[in-house]
Design a protein around this motif. Sequence first.
Motif, short mmCIF file in Angstrom:
data_model
loop_
_atom_site.label_atom_id
_atom_site.label_comp_id
_atom_site.label_asym_id
_atom_site.label_seq_id
_atom_site.Cartn_x
_atom_site.Cartn_y
_atom_site.Cartn_z
N GLN A 55 0.84 -1.20 0.00
CA GLN A 55 0.00 0.00 0.00
C GLN A 55 0.87 1.25 0.00
O GLN A 55 2.02 1.22 0.40
N MET A 56 0.28 2.32 -0.51
CA MET A 56 0.99 3.59 -0.60
C MET A 56 0.53 4.49 0.55
O MET A 56 -0.59 4.40 1.01
N THR A 57 1.42 5.35 0.98
CA THR A 57 1.10 6.35 1.98
C THR A 57 1.81 7.64 1.60
O THR A 57 2.75 7.62 0.81
N GLU A 58 1.36 8.75 2.14
CA GLU A 58 2.02 10.02 1.89
C GLU A 58 3.06 10.26 2.97
O GLU A 58 2.75 10.22 4.15
N VAL A 59 4.28 10.51 2.55
CA VAL A 59 5.37 10.80 3.47
C VAL A 59 5.52 12.31 3.54
O VAL A 59 5.64 12.98 2.51
N GLU A 60 5.49 12.85 4.75
CA GLU A 60 5.62 14.29 4.93
C GLU A 60 7.07 14.65 5.22
O GLU A 60 7.75 13.97 5.98
N ARG A 61 7.51 15.73 4.61
CA ARG A 61 8.89 16.18 4.78
C ARG A 61 9.15 16.64 6.20
O ARG A 61 10.24 16.43 6.75
N ALA A 62 8.17 17.25 6.86
CA ALA A 62 8.38 17.78 8.20
C ALA A 62 8.51 16.66 9.24
O ALA A 62 9.32 16.76 10.16
N SER A 63 7.74 15.60 9.09
CA SER A 63 7.76 14.55 10.11
C SER A 63 8.83 13.48 9.87
O SER A 63 9.38 12.95 10.82
N ARG A 64 9.10 13.15 8.61
CA ARG A 64 10.09 12.11 8.29
C ARG A 64 10.96 12.58 7.12
O ARG A 64 10.80 12.12 5.99
N PRO A 65 11.91 13.47 7.37
CA PRO A 65 12.67 14.05 6.26
C PRO A 65 13.55 13.04 5.52
O PRO A 65 13.67 13.11 4.29
N ALA A 66 14.16 12.10 6.21
CA ALA A 66 15.03 11.13 5.53
C ALA A 66 14.22 10.24 4.59
O ALA A 66 14.64 9.96 3.46
N TYR A 67 13.06 9.80 5.04
CA TYR A 67 12.20 8.96 4.23
C TYR A 67 11.64 9.75 3.03
O TYR A 67 11.50 9.22 1.94
N PHE A 68 11.34 11.03 3.26
CA PHE A 68 10.86 11.89 2.17
C PHE A 68 11.92 12.01 1.08
O PHE A 68 11.63 11.87 -0.11
N TRP A 69 13.17 12.27 1.46
CA TRP A 69 14.22 12.45 0.46
C TRP A 69 14.58 11.13 -0.21
O TRP A 69 14.97 11.10 -1.37
N LEU A 70 14.46 10.02 0.48
CA LEU A 70 14.63 8.71 -0.14
C LEU A 70 13.57 8.50 -1.22
O LEU A 70 13.89 8.05 -2.33
N ALA A 71 12.33 8.82 -0.90
CA ALA A 71 11.26 8.69 -1.88
C ALA A 71 11.48 9.66 -3.04
O ALA A 71 11.27 9.31 -4.20
N PHE A 72 11.92 10.87 -2.76
CA PHE A 72 12.16 11.87 -3.80
C PHE A 72 13.24 11.39 -4.76
O PHE A 72 13.09 11.48 -5.98
N ILE A 73 14.33 10.87 -4.23
CA ILE A 73 15.43 10.37 -5.08
C ILE A 73 14.97 9.16 -5.87
O ILE A 73 15.34 9.01 -7.04
N SER A 74 14.15 8.31 -5.27
CA SER A 74 13.63 7.15 -5.99
C SER A 74 12.79 7.59 -7.19
O SER A 74 12.91 7.03 -8.28
N TYR A 75 11.94 8.59 -7.00
CA TYR A 75 11.15 9.11 -8.11
C TYR A 75 12.02 9.86 -9.11
O TYR A 75 11.72 9.88 -10.30
N LEU A 76 13.07 10.49 -8.65
CA LEU A 76 13.96 11.21 -9.54
C LEU A 76 14.66 10.26 -10.52
O LEU A 76 14.97 10.64 -11.65
N LEU A 77 14.86 9.02 -10.11
CA LEU A 77 15.48 8.03 -10.98
C LEU A 77 14.56 7.62 -12.13
O LEU A 77 15.02 7.01 -13.10
N LEU A 78 13.27 7.96 -12.05
CA LEU A 78 12.36 7.66 -13.15
C LEU A 78 12.63 8.54 -14.37
O LEU A 78 12.27 8.17 -15.48
N VAL A 79 13.25 9.70 -14.17
CA VAL A 79 13.50 10.60 -15.29
C VAL A 79 14.50 9.99 -16.28
O VAL A 79 14.20 9.90 -17.48
N PRO A 80 15.68 9.53 -15.86
CA PRO A 80 16.57 8.90 -16.85
C PRO A 80 16.00 7.59 -17.39
O PRO A 80 16.27 7.24 -18.54
N LEU A 81 15.20 6.89 -16.59
CA LEU A 81 14.58 5.67 -17.10
C LEU A 81 13.62 5.99 -18.23
O LEU A 81 13.63 5.32 -19.27
N GLY A 82 12.79 7.01 -18.06
CA GLY A 82 11.87 7.41 -19.11
C GLY A 82 12.60 7.91 -20.34
O GLY A 82 12.20 7.62 -21.48
N ALA A 83 13.68 8.65 -20.14
CA ALA A 83 14.47 9.13 -21.28
C ALA A 83 15.12 7.97 -22.01
O ALA A 83 15.17 7.95 -23.24
#
Length: 97
Positions: A55-83
Amino acid sequence: MIASYFQNPDGSFAVARFAISLIGAALALSTLFWFLPKALKTGKIPFFADMWMSQMTEVERASRPAYFWLAFISYLLLVPLGAYIFLSACFGPHHHW
C-alpha cells in the motif's frame, strides 16, 4: 521527419515503438515537471508504506525528512529511465537506416 524514426524494415509505421516512446517521454516529463515540483511545494510525496510494497502512503517532509528524500530520489530516478525508454524506442538496435 518523426515517422522516419519509427519505420519498420518494410517501410510501414511501427505503432508499438511509437507508443512505447510516448510512454517513456510522458514518464520522464511528468515526473520532472509535474510530480516532483508538486512534492517539493506541498512537502508530501506518496511512497510505499511497508517493505512488502502492498500500500501507498504520503510521506511528509516535516515529520520524516530522511524517508521523504529517499522517496524523492527514488522518483527522480524515473527521469533517466523514461528518457532511456524514449531514446531506445527511437534509436535502438531495431532501427534500420
